[in-house]
Motif scaffolding. Structure first.
Motif, PDB file in Angstrom:
ATOM      1  N   ARG A   7      39.933 -10.107  17.743  1.00 52.55           N
ATOM      2  CA  ARG A   7      41.199  -9.848  17.056  1.00 52.55           C
ATOM      3  C   ARG A   7      40.982  -9.489  15.583  1.00 52.55           C
ATOM      4  NH1 ARG A   7      44.902 -14.873  18.593  1.00 52.55           N
ATOM      5  NH2 ARG A   7      46.573 -13.633  17.648  1.00 52.55           N
ATOM      6  N   LEU A   8      39.836  -9.867  15.018  1.00 56.30           N
ATOM      7  CA  LEU A   8      39.508  -9.497  13.640  1.00 56.30           C
ATOM      8  C   LEU A   8      38.214  -8.688  13.583  1.00 56.30           C
ATOM      9  CD1 LEU A   8      40.357 -12.788  11.682  1.00 56.30           C
ATOM     10  CD2 LEU A   8      41.792 -10.765  11.998  1.00 56.30           C
ATOM     11  N   GLU A   9      37.890  -8.025  14.653  1.00 59.77           N
ATOM     12  CA  GLU A   9      36.651  -7.252  14.720  1.00 59.77           C
ATOM     13  C   GLU A   9      36.578  -6.252  13.577  1.00 59.77           C
ATOM     14  OE1 GLU A   9      32.986  -6.613  15.989  1.00 59.77           O
ATOM     15  OE2 GLU A   9      34.349  -7.918  17.117  1.00 59.77           O
ATOM     16  N   GLY A  10      35.466  -6.299  12.840  1.00 55.40           N
ATOM     17  CA  GLY A  10      35.249  -5.364  11.746  1.00 55.40           C
ATOM     18  C   GLY A  10      35.883  -5.761  10.428  1.00 55.40           C
ATOM     19  N   LYS A  11      36.639  -6.845  10.412  1.00 60.68           N
ATOM     20  CA  LYS A  11      37.305  -7.282   9.189  1.00 60.68           C
ATOM     21  C   LYS A  11      36.386  -8.172   8.351  1.00 60.68           C
ATOM     22  CE  LYS A  11      41.365  -5.585  10.517  1.00 60.68           C
ATOM     23  NZ  LYS A  11      42.019  -4.421   9.854  1.00 60.68           N
ATOM     24  N   VAL A  12      36.611  -8.161   7.040  1.00 58.80           N
ATOM     25  CA  VAL A  12      35.890  -9.023   6.111  1.00 58.80           C
ATOM     26  C   VAL A  12      36.908  -9.930   5.432  1.00 58.80           C
ATOM     27  CG1 VAL A  12      34.426  -9.137   4.066  1.00 58.80           C
ATOM     28  CG2 VAL A  12      34.108  -7.289   5.738  1.00 58.80           C
ATOM     29  N   ALA A  13      36.664 -11.232   5.482  1.00 56.83           N
ATOM     30  CA  ALA A  13      37.641 -12.196   4.978  1.00 56.83           C
ATOM     31  C   ALA A  13      36.997 -13.199   4.034  1.00 56.83           C
ATOM     32  CB  ALA A  13      38.303 -12.934   6.135  1.00 56.83           C
ATOM     33  N   ILE A  14      37.676 -13.472   2.926  1.00 58.05           N
ATOM     34  CA  ILE A  14      37.333 -14.596   2.057  1.00 58.05           C
ATOM     35  C   ILE A  14      38.284 -15.736   2.374  1.00 58.05           C
ATOM     36  CG2 ILE A  14      37.353 -15.470  -0.316  1.00 58.05           C
ATOM     37  CD1 ILE A  14      36.603 -12.653  -1.254  1.00 58.05           C
ATOM     38  N   VAL A  15      37.734 -16.932   2.567  1.00 56.68           N
ATOM     39  CA  VAL A  15      38.546 -18.130   2.790  1.00 56.68           C
ATOM     40  C   VAL A  15      38.199 -19.135   1.697  1.00 56.68           C
ATOM     41  CG1 VAL A  15      39.175 -19.980   4.379  1.00 56.68           C
ATOM     42  CG2 VAL A  15      38.555 -17.718   5.277  1.00 56.68           C
ATOM     43  N   ARG A  76      33.302 -12.711  -9.010  1.00 55.00           N
ATOM     44  CA  ARG A  76      31.990 -12.795  -8.358  1.00 55.00           C
ATOM     45  C   ARG A  76      32.138 -12.987  -6.854  1.00 55.00           C
ATOM     46  NH1 ARG A  76      29.967 -15.074 -13.349  1.00 55.00           N
ATOM     47  NH2 ARG A  76      30.712 -17.157 -12.850  1.00 55.00           N
ATOM     48  N   CYS A  77      33.122 -13.769  -6.452  1.00 54.91           N
ATOM     49  CA  CYS A  77      33.341 -14.003  -5.028  1.00 54.91           C
ATOM     50  C   CYS A  77      33.745 -12.710  -4.312  1.00 54.91           C
ATOM     51  CB  CYS A  77      34.415 -15.078  -4.849  1.00 54.91           C
ATOM     52  SG  CYS A  77      34.699 -15.569  -3.134  1.00 54.91           S
ATOM     53  N   VAL A  78      34.666 -11.973  -4.920  1.00 58.59           N
ATOM     54  CA  VAL A  78      35.083 -10.689  -4.334  1.00 58.59           C
ATOM     55  C   VAL A  78      33.922  -9.706  -4.342  1.00 58.59           C
ATOM     56  CG1 VAL A  78      36.608  -8.703  -4.640  1.00 58.59           C
ATOM     57  CG2 VAL A  78      37.518 -11.025  -4.901  1.00 58.59           C
ATOM     58  N   ASP A  79      33.187  -9.663  -5.430  1.00 57.38           N
ATOM     59  CA  ASP A  79      32.036  -8.756  -5.509  1.00 57.38           C
ATOM     60  C   ASP A  79      30.991  -9.091  -4.447  1.00 57.38           C
ATOM     61  OD1 ASP A  79      33.184  -7.423  -7.621  1.00 57.38           O
ATOM     62  OD2 ASP A  79      31.950  -8.384  -9.165  1.00 57.38           O
ATOM     63  N   LEU A  80      30.824 -10.377  -4.149  1.00 56.16           N
ATOM     64  CA  LEU A  80      29.880 -10.775  -3.109  1.00 56.16           C
ATOM     65  C   LEU A  80      30.292 -10.210  -1.763  1.00 56.16           C
ATOM     66  CD1 LEU A  80      27.464 -12.481  -2.090  1.00 56.16           C
ATOM     67  CD2 LEU A  80      29.065 -14.392  -1.838  1.00 56.16           C
ATOM     68  N   ALA A  81      31.568 -10.305  -1.443  1.00 58.60           N
ATOM     69  CA  ALA A  81      32.060  -9.762  -0.172  1.00 58.60           C
ATOM     70  C   ALA A  81      31.786  -8.265  -0.084  1.00 58.60           C
ATOM     71  CB  ALA A  81      33.559 -10.038  -0.027  1.00 58.60           C
ATOM     72  N   VAL A  82      32.052  -7.548  -1.164  1.00 62.29           N
ATOM     73  CA  VAL A  82      31.899  -6.092  -1.147  1.00 62.29           C
ATOM     74  C   VAL A  82      30.423  -5.695  -1.119  1.00 62.29           C
ATOM     75  CG1 VAL A  82      32.359  -3.963  -2.429  1.00 62.29           C
ATOM     76  CG2 VAL A  82      34.110  -5.754  -2.303  1.00 62.29           C
ATOM     77  N   SER A  83      29.600  -6.399  -1.883  1.00 62.56           N
ATOM     78  CA  SER A  83      28.180  -6.050  -1.901  1.00 62.56           C
ATOM     79  C   SER A  83      27.502  -6.382  -0.579  1.00 62.56           C
ATOM     80  CB  SER A  83      27.470  -6.781  -3.044  1.00 62.56           C
ATOM     81  OG  SER A  83      27.501  -8.187  -2.849  1.00 62.56           O
ATOM     82  N   GLN A  84      27.942  -7.471   0.068  1.00 63.23           N
ATOM     83  CA  GLN A  84      27.324  -7.888   1.322  1.00 63.23           C
ATOM     84  C   GLN A  84      27.846  -7.099   2.522  1.00 63.23           C
ATOM     85  OE1 GLN A  84      24.934 -10.242   1.374  1.00 63.23           O
ATOM     86  NE2 GLN A  84      24.611 -10.246   3.589  1.00 63.23           N
ATOM     87  N   TYR A  85      29.157  -6.857   2.531  1.00 63.24           N
ATOM     88  CA  TYR A  85      29.783  -6.276   3.728  1.00 63.24           C
ATOM     89  C   TYR A  85      30.504  -4.954   3.479  1.00 63.24           C
ATOM     90  CZ  TYR A  85      28.934 -10.938   5.631  1.00 63.24           C
ATOM     91  OH  TYR A  85      28.355 -12.114   6.048  1.00 63.24           O
ATOM     92  N   GLY A  86      30.518  -4.482   2.233  1.00 66.52           N
ATOM     93  CA  GLY A  86      31.044  -3.152   1.952  1.00 66.52           C
ATOM     94  C   GLY A  86      32.531  -3.058   1.678  1.00 66.52           C
ATOM     95  N   LYS A  87      33.265  -4.159   1.850  1.00 67.23           N
ATOM     96  CA  LYS A  87      34.717  -4.087   1.668  1.00 67.23           C
ATOM     97  C   LYS A  87      35.303  -5.493   1.725  1.00 67.23           C
ATOM     98  CE  LYS A  87      35.722  -3.644   6.606  1.00 67.23           C
ATOM     99  NZ  LYS A  87      36.650  -3.063   7.598  1.00 67.23           N
ATOM    100  N   LEU A  88      36.624  -5.570   1.530  1.00 67.12           N
ATOM    101  CA  LEU A  88      37.366  -6.812   1.727  1.00 67.12           C
ATOM    102  C   LEU A  88      38.695  -6.465   2.382  1.00 67.12           C
ATOM    103  CD1 LEU A  88      37.707  -9.885   1.269  1.00 67.12           C
ATOM    104  CD2 LEU A  88      38.803  -9.323  -0.917  1.00 67.12           C
ATOM    105  N   ASP A  89      38.984  -7.119   3.510  1.00 68.14           N
ATOM    106  CA  ASP A  89      40.232  -6.872   4.243  1.00 68.14           C
ATOM    107  C   ASP A  89      41.244  -7.996   4.112  1.00 68.14           C
ATOM    108  OD1 ASP A  89      39.507  -4.395   6.002  1.00 68.14           O
ATOM    109  OD2 ASP A  89      37.826  -5.777   6.301  1.00 68.14           O
ATOM    110  N   ILE A  90      40.756  -9.229   3.970  1.00 73.14           N
ATOM    111  CA  ILE A  90      41.637 -10.398   4.061  1.00 73.14           C
ATOM    112  C   ILE A  90      41.251 -11.405   2.989  1.00 73.14           C
ATOM    113  CG2 ILE A  90      42.374 -12.338   5.524  1.00 73.14           C
ATOM    114  CD1 ILE A  90      41.337 -10.548   7.936  1.00 73.14           C
ATOM    115  N   LEU A  91      42.246 -11.897   2.273  1.00 72.87           N
ATOM    116  CA  LEU A  91      42.053 -13.037   1.378  1.00 72.87           C
ATOM    117  C   LEU A  91      42.913 -14.187   1.878  1.00 72.87           C
ATOM    118  CD1 LEU A  91      41.145 -14.522  -1.209  1.00 72.87           C
ATOM    119  CD2 LEU A  91      43.129 -13.484  -2.360  1.00 72.87           C
ATOM    120  N   ILE A  92      42.278 -15.321   2.119  1.00 70.20           N
ATOM    121  CA  ILE A  92      42.997 -16.542   2.493  1.00 70.20           C
ATOM    122  C   ILE A  92      42.931 -17.506   1.319  1.00 70.20           C
ATOM    123  CG2 ILE A  92      43.175 -18.453   4.118  1.00 70.20           C
ATOM    124  CD1 ILE A  92      43.720 -15.719   5.376  1.00 70.20           C
ATOM    125  N   ASN A  93      44.067 -17.699   0.650  1.00 68.48           N
ATOM    126  CA  ASN A  93      44.163 -18.666  -0.442  1.00 68.48           C
ATOM    127  C   ASN A  93      44.492 -20.038   0.142  1.00 68.48           C
ATOM    128  OD1 ASN A  93      43.722 -17.047  -2.806  1.00 68.48           O
ATOM    129  ND2 ASN A  93      45.752 -16.156  -2.531  1.00 68.48           N
TER     130      ASN A  93
END
Length: 290
Positions: A7-15, A76-93
């Protein structure tokens, strides 16, 4: 290895607050549905353990540790997501604290300041840092509200105030950010079976714990996985026409009056077994760190 969904295939999420309680469940649920997850939390939180458990079950994740109420760490947290996985799709606060239960005249300013920092500022700076990337992916933000942010709760009035901010903040963001293709929603947990709602691990006393269950029409605490299931829906493309919404996961407590939980059917009083291995649901810091 457990069976994986898509259901989240291909998505990148920060929690945020991903090391324990509801956050742990969100991280593991998202990873089990194909997301690449950044498990974010304080250095004191078991984020590395959650990361290893996700990887053991075939999921993909990395971790970030730091105080996410600072703009530098949020970036730095957002940059980590982008540098590691190329993008950010979801932020969970999801990050937040519940340090004290007290009448307002006795409530400590220290606890209040601690909540402003962790319940409000973290959501603000993380959302601000994430939005430029979410604009690119037409992504979404889901933030943790609360029953306390809807109805207010005696002896928890400052906590409810911080969550009331989140409810209004996210509704404003939903209207503001639609022009960029970004959805923004709220999950409002009620009494959940985490460290916060147990006398031995949180600030509640035995009377409050008893009253909490009595006041819940379903007669029990919810499980972290039950909350994570709602986060999953809102973060997924299945919720493509949902923005500015508040989804209460509270067993009906915001509607109830009196000890209705005592009358709940036995089928409602039993927690579902769930599918996730949650090792840290009763962990997490509720006290004030100096």
């Amino acid at each position: 290895m457990k069976e994986m969904g898509n259901r989240l295939e291909g998505k990148v999420a920060i929690v945020t607050g991903g090391g324990s309680g509801i956050g742990e469940a969100i991280c593991k649920k998202f990873a089990s549905e194909g997301a690449r997850v950044i498990v974010a939390g304080f250095p004191e939180d078991p984020v590395e353990e959650v990361l290893k458990e996700i990887q053991k079950n075939g999921g993909t994740a990395i971790h970030f540790t730091g105080d996410l109420s600072t703009e530098a760490n949020a970036k730095r947290c957002v940059d980590l997501a982008v540098s590691q996985y190329g993008k950010l799709d979801i932020l969970i606060n999801n990050a937040g604290v519940f340090p004290e239960v007290n009448l307002l005249q006795d409530y400590s300013e220290e606890a209040f300041e601690y909540m402003l920092k962790n319940n409000i500022k973290t959501a603000f700076v993380m959302s601000k840092a994430a939005l430029p990337e979410l604009h690119k992916t037409k992504g979404n933000i889901v933030s943790a509200g609360s029953e306390a942010g809807v109805i207010g709760i005696a002896q928890n009035t400052p906590y409810g105030g911080t969550k009331g901010f989140i409810h209004a903040f996210m509704r404003g963001l939903a209207v503001e950010q639609a022009q960029f293709g970004v959805r923004c929603n709220i999950v409002g947990p009620g009494p959940i079976d985490t460290a916060w709602t147990h006398e031995s691990t949180g600030p509640m006393d035995s009377k409050m714990v008893k009253t909490m269950k009595q006041a819940t029409p379903m007669g029990r605490r919810g499980t972290p996985e039950e909350v994570a299931n709602v986060y999953l829906f809102l973060a997924s493309d299945e919720a493509s026409y949902v923005t500015g919404a508040t989804y209460m996961v509270d067993g009906g407590i915001t509607l109830a009056k009196g000890p209705v939980g005592e009358e709940a059917d036995s089928s409602m009083k039993s927690q579902p077994a769930g599918q996730l291995d949650l090792e840290h649901s009763k962990e997490g810091h509720t006290s004030i760190r100096k």
